[in-house]
Design a protein around this motif. Structure first.
Motif, short mmCIF file in Angstrom:
data_model
loop_
_atom_site.label_atom_id
_atom_site.label_comp_id
_atom_site.label_asym_id
_atom_site.label_seq_id
_atom_site.Cartn_x
_atom_site.Cartn_y
_atom_site.Cartn_z
N SER A 224 10.03 -4.70 -9.64
CA SER A 224 8.80 -4.06 -10.07
C SER A 224 7.69 -5.09 -9.90
O SER A 224 7.85 -6.26 -10.30
N ARG B 169 -2.33 -2.95 -10.37
CA ARG B 169 -1.58 -1.78 -9.90
C ARG B 169 -0.10 -2.14 -9.86
O ARG B 169 0.28 -3.28 -9.55
N THR B 170 0.77 -1.16 -10.20
CA THR B 170 2.22 -1.40 -10.23
C THR B 170 2.89 -0.72 -9.05
O THR B 170 2.51 0.38 -8.63
N PHE B 171 3.91 -1.40 -8.52
CA PHE B 171 4.66 -0.89 -7.37
C PHE B 171 6.15 -1.11 -7.62
O PHE B 171 6.56 -2.05 -8.29
N THR B 172 6.94 -0.22 -7.03
CA THR B 172 8.38 -0.42 -6.99
C THR B 172 8.92 0.39 -5.81
O THR B 172 8.16 0.94 -5.01
N LYS C 25 6.74 2.70 -3.63
CA LYS C 25 5.96 3.70 -4.35
C LYS C 25 5.04 3.01 -5.34
O LYS C 25 5.40 1.99 -5.93
N GLU C 26 3.88 3.56 -5.55
CA GLU C 26 2.98 3.02 -6.55
C GLU C 26 3.12 3.84 -7.83
O GLU C 26 3.14 5.07 -7.80
N GLY C 27 3.22 3.12 -8.96
CA GLY C 27 3.29 3.78 -10.26
C GLY C 27 4.61 4.47 -10.52
O GLY C 27 4.72 5.26 -11.46
N ALA D 70 0.98 -2.82 1.34
CA ALA D 70 0.28 -2.16 0.23
C ALA D 70 0.12 -3.12 -0.95
O ALA D 70 -0.92 -3.13 -1.63
N ILE D 71 1.13 -3.92 -1.21
CA ILE D 71 1.05 -4.88 -2.31
C ILE D 71 0.07 -5.99 -1.96
O ILE D 71 -0.73 -6.42 -2.80
N ALA E 239 -3.46 -4.83 -2.43
CA ALA E 239 -3.88 -4.66 -3.83
C ALA E 239 -4.05 -5.99 -4.54
O ALA E 239 -4.77 -6.08 -5.55
#
Length: 986
Positions: free
Chosen positions: A267, A273-276, A284-286, A385-386, A389
């Protein structure tokens, strides 16, 4: 011959009524009654005299009870007795410990294993755990034991330090002739935790019966049980209230299944913003990883229970030999040797790691960019994406993220432990003037342990591996410019392999090997004891002989434990653990006297007084004194009243004295200076403003101000204390023993009722850190202020004067008390008087705990433990046996009364102390034995015949043993178990 050896004559008049739990062989009383009394020594007195017993209550577990239990480790049998509390260590509560896996200990009255003295034939046994006096019962060969004497109440004047709660004395077989071979196999009804046991014991006389030698060889194996092997523990069941605030009525409701948010895919937090990654390894975000709330898509969190352990496997090899030789008619030589090897292993879930474990100084910020030759290069493993952000959160010009991840690619955290135990005894004994018995002996004991563990990460290597760049210049000379390398040339020279933490199965085997930290641990404990004793009848008084015993003892103990360098430094994602070594010695003298006052007079069949005293000179705490006094009164032969008082001590052990500083990170501390201004606040305000950092903070902010980072950044060190003094205890016992021998039908009935009250002061404890802060600033206690360090005024304004370290060394400041009543009944009779064949025997031992509490520090409120899980106020064990000709059957029932959740936990949520109740449990075991021939006996047994399920205790509650969803050290976690065995006697 060898009268000093501990014996028990079932027909000895006074001794018989002193027993609470004993299995009487058929016709033993009739045979004993025909013999003249001989001088004996029983646990609880060192005086060799006919028909003497202890003023303190004694329970005896006989050889028949041991055989009928079918236990692999004698700890299992002892724990059925209600005088024992929850064991500190057993197969079912040691999987998550950093040391002590698979050890087996006992704890009388729930006062702590270090306050229960374990002896073999009245002599000390080397500890099985470093830094302590706690004996590992894995070293006791069950088939070598004749009986176990359990003396409850302080006995330091007779046996020295540690006998605060009482004594457990294992009496070995002696002068054995013949051969006994035994094999046993058992398994649970569900087909797991198979157990094997085999042993051979043989002995015989030599030199015209002047000598005897006996040898025992034994092997046991218990295969263990994983949480995933049982449906009820396949998933973790968590307590909702432990993780959420809300209505107290929700306390005790569960989240099922409860998955960890530390998931293998990771995670990530970037720019707020959170991603996993989902189950298909797509970013995926959130997206929820299914943490405490139990929701989320497809249950993508991590099931820790799959790797956890209910009972660790244990394998033992035991060898014991003992012998004696009558050198002359007045001198006997005796010797004993024991070797035991115990091996065990443990397994728990893969390590969970957060970036704050690796980059503590930066608050867990992980730079995803590196400066190389003036250019900024992005870590190629970071998803786009990470990276997009991420922001620069610490002002160094490089973008940062933070993360949490389950290191499944490293495999589960597991470990193997091997303990070697050696004990040798040699001595001489004899008689003087047919009135005194003397003995001189030397005991040497040693326990060594080695432990290897895997699954933890090397934090330094992990940090190096996270700093990765593309090898544009082919610095590794492999002809490629597209591969990824560690940014640091120094790290590369030391074998650094870049690591990819993003997604499932992302860590390469090479990277996993690079960051893996093998943990090692080794210990060595030694004990040497030299003792001399003289006991007997000094002269005759009108009411009987004046019994005396005197003796001297010298004892030296040493202990050391060594961790690997990474563990010492706290660089394997755990707190730093120090190496410890130390030693002490003690010189002691003691005396005991038994004075018969009246005998064979109306209302005074017997009246006697007893007293003992011991002076001990420790190299650590100096000179201490222990003593006891007691009286026995028998108005008639069949009834005896007894009472006694004992002052006992427990000197601090090596670990308590010499353990080095171990860093910890406490949570929930409230700074007493918070909100203090330039004036006011009383004594607290004055004491706070005396700290320069606090004053600077107030001057800048108006009042003393701390932020969340300050609160989370508090650290401290736990440590031993070389200035500790001894604990002191006062114990009182009052009781009655009844054996109505004048009534023929009841001559084999014994009833004992004993009240006990044990209180301990100056108990060695670690003071709670909040208490340290309150005493320092509220009371101005300088000794507590010396344990507090604050950040200087030169630090960032909001951190100026904030708490940095609150240390908690051990000190003599606690109190413990336990009070209750023991009732025991034993009866056996031939059924011929009732027109039936065979013999019937029964026994029951019941304990009612009236009160039991701890006061952790001076001035603190009582913390009651009586009635909580593991300390039920009502407990009993009962046995019923029937035998006829070559067949016998035995039933044993164990009752554990209702119990409650920890009152301190409930009070924290403003709940009634009895808000959560755990119902009572009754376990029934049975065994049947049959002798097809004179030399062969076959037996079958079932434990937990009723297949009771352990009560459900959710994760997050006080008494849950991780991985078991119950208090596995209190309740049966295996269910119905079956075993069978065969015994050959020649």
């Amino acid at each position: 011959m060898n009268k000093r050896l501990l014996r028990l004559r079932a027909g000895a008049a006074h001794l018989a009524i002193g027993l609470a739990v004993v299995s009487f062989p058929a016709h033993a009383q009739d045979v004993a009654a025909q013999n003249e009394p001989e001088a004996i020594v029983v646990t609880g007195s060192r005086i060799a005299q006919p028909e003497i017993d202890s003023v303190s209550p004694i329970q005896v577990v006989g050889q028949e009870a041991i055989e009928n239990s079918g236990v692999t480790n004698i700890q299992e049998l002892l724990l059925e007795n209600p005088v024992f509390g929850t064991p500190a260590l057993s197969r079912t509560n040691s999987a998550f410990l950093t040391s002590g896996t698979g050890a087996a200990t006992v704890d009388l009255r729930d006062l702590g294993s270090d306050r229960t003295l374990v002896l073999i034939d009245g002599r000390r046994v080397v500890a099985g755990l470093p830094g302590s006096s706690t004996v590992d019962l894995n070293v006791i060969p069950t088939q070598f034991v004749e009986r176990v004497d359990i003396l409850t109440g302080g006995a330091s004047s007779l046996y020295g330090s540690d006998a605060v709660a009482g004594v457990v004395n294992f009496i070995y077989k002696k002068n054995f002739e013949g051969l006994i071979a035994e094999g046993q196999y058992g398994i649970t009804e569900r087909g797991d935790d198979a157990q094997y046991r085999g042993s051979v014991t043989f002995g015989g006389n030599f030199a015209d019966d002047r000598g005897n030698i006996m040898v025992h060889m034994g092997y046991t194996k218990q295969e263990g049980l994983l949480s995933r092997q049982r449906a009820n523990t396949f998933y973790d069941d968590a307590d909702k209230w432990a993780y959420f605030t809300g209505d107290p009525a929700d306390f005790g409701t569960s989240v099922t299944p409860y998955f960890s948010s530390f998931a293998p895919q990771g995670s990530f937090l970037a720019g707020g913003r959170t991603f996993t990654f989902d189950a298909n390894n797509a970013l995926k975000e959130g997206f929820s990883t299914n943490g405490p709330n139990g929701d989320g898509v497809g249950a993508d969190g991590f099931n820790r229970q799959y790797y956890r352990t209910i009972a660790v496997p244990v394998e033992r090899y035991l060898f014991a030999a003992r012998g004696n030789y009558q050198v002359t008619d007045a001198i006997n030589f005796f010797a004993e040797g024991t070797y035991a090897n115990t091996s065990s292993s443990r397994q728990i879930e893969p390590s969970a790691i957060g970036s704050d474990d690796i980059f503590k100084s930066s608050g867990g910020l992980v730079p995803i960019e590196t400066r190389v030759n003036g250019a900024i290069m992005l870590n190629p493993y970071v998803p786009a994406a990470i990276a997009a952000a991420a922001t620069d959160e610490d002002g160094d010009g490089l973008r940062d993220i933070s993360f949490s991840k389950r290191l499944s690619d490293l495999g589960p955290r597991d470990g193997s432990t091997s303990r070697d135990y050696y004990r040798f005894v040699a001595g001489l004994e004899g008689d003087v003037f047919d009135k005194f018995h003397w003995d001189v002996s030397y005991v040497y004991g040693r326990t060594s342990e080695t432990q290897q563990s895997n699954g933890q990460p090397n934090i330094l290597n992990f940090a190096n591996a996270l700093s990765a760049v593309q090898d544009l210049g082919d610095v590794n000379n492999n002809g490629l410019t597209t591969d990824v390398i560690c940014a640091s040339a120094e790290a590369r020279a030391q074998g650094c392999v870049p690591i990819n933490i993003f997604g499932f199965n992302s860590i390469s085997p090479e990277a996993a090997k690079y960051i893996a930290a093998e943990q090692s641990y080794s210990t060595r404990i030694t004990q040497q004891v030299v003792s001399a004793n003289l006991s007997g009848t000094l002269f005759d008084l009108p009411a009987g002989g004046l019994g005396v015993a005197i003796g001297a003892e010298y004892r030296k103990e040493s202990s050391r434990e060594n961790w690997d360098a990474l563990t010492n430094a706290g660089l394997n994602a755990g707190n730093a653990l120090p190496d410890t070594r130390g030693s002490f010695d003690v010189k002691e003298i003691y005396g005991e006297i038994n004075v018969p006052i009246l005998a064979d007079t109306p209302f005074f069949h017997d009246l006697s007084l007893r007293a003992a005293g011991r002076i001990s000179d420790y190299s650590t705490v100096g000179t201490v004194y222990t003593y006891n006094v007691g009286a026995e009164w028998s108005p008639i032969r069949d009834i005896k009243f007894r009472g006694g008082y004992a002052r006992s001590v427990r000197a601090p052990n090596v670990g308590e004295l010499f353990t080095g500083a171990s860093q910890t990170f406490p949570s929930g501390l409230v700074d007493p200076c918070a909100g203090i201004g330039l004036t006011g606040g009383g004594a607290i305000g004055d004491n706070c403003r005396a700290a320069a950092g606090v004053l600077a903070n107030i001057q800048q902010n108006g009042v003393f101000t701390v932020n969340q980072a300050d609160r989370q950044g508090i650290s401290g060190y736990d440590s031993g204390n070389p200035n500790l003094k001894e604990e002191k205890s006062d114990s009182y016992t009052v009781g009655v023993a009844i054996n109505p021998r004048s009534i023929n039908a009841l001559r084999n009935l014994t009833l004992t009722v004993d009240y006990y009250n044990i209180s301990i002061k100056d108990a060695i404890v670690a003071p709670p850190r909040q208490f340290i802060l309150d005493q320092c600033y509220g009371q101005g206690e300088q000794s507590f202020c010396d344990l507090v360090d604050r950040r200087p005024s030169q630090t960032a304004i909001n951190s100026s004067g904030s708490l940095e370290y609150v240390d908690a060394p051990l000190f003599n400041g606690g109190k413990l008390k336990v009070e209750g009543l023991d009732v025991a009944v034993a009866y056996n009779t031939a059924l011929s008087a009732f027109g039936a064949d065979g013999r019937l025997s029964g026994r029951i031992a019941y304990t009612r705990v009236f009160d039991g509490y701890v006061v952790s520090v001076p001035g603190a409120d009582k913390d009651p433990f009586a009635g909580e899980v593991g300390n039920s106020k009502d407990r009993f064990t009962a046995n019923l046996g029937y035998g006829v000709d070559d067949f016998s059957i035995n039933f044993t029932g164990t009752y554990i009364g209702k119990a409650y959740e920890d009152d301190q936990l409930l009070a924290a949520y403003d709940l009634d102390p009895h808000a959560i109740k755990i119902g009572s449990e009754f376990y029934l075991d049975t065994q049947a034995r049959f002798k097809p021939t004179e030399k062969v006996e076959i037996y079958f047994g079932v434990d937990n015949l009723l297949d009771n399920k352990a009560p459900r205790l959710l994760s997050g509650t006080s008494f849950n043993t991780t991985g078991t969803d119950t208090a596995a050290d209190v309740y049966d976690v295996f269910g119905r178990r079956l075993y069978t065995g065969v015994q050959f006697k020649f």
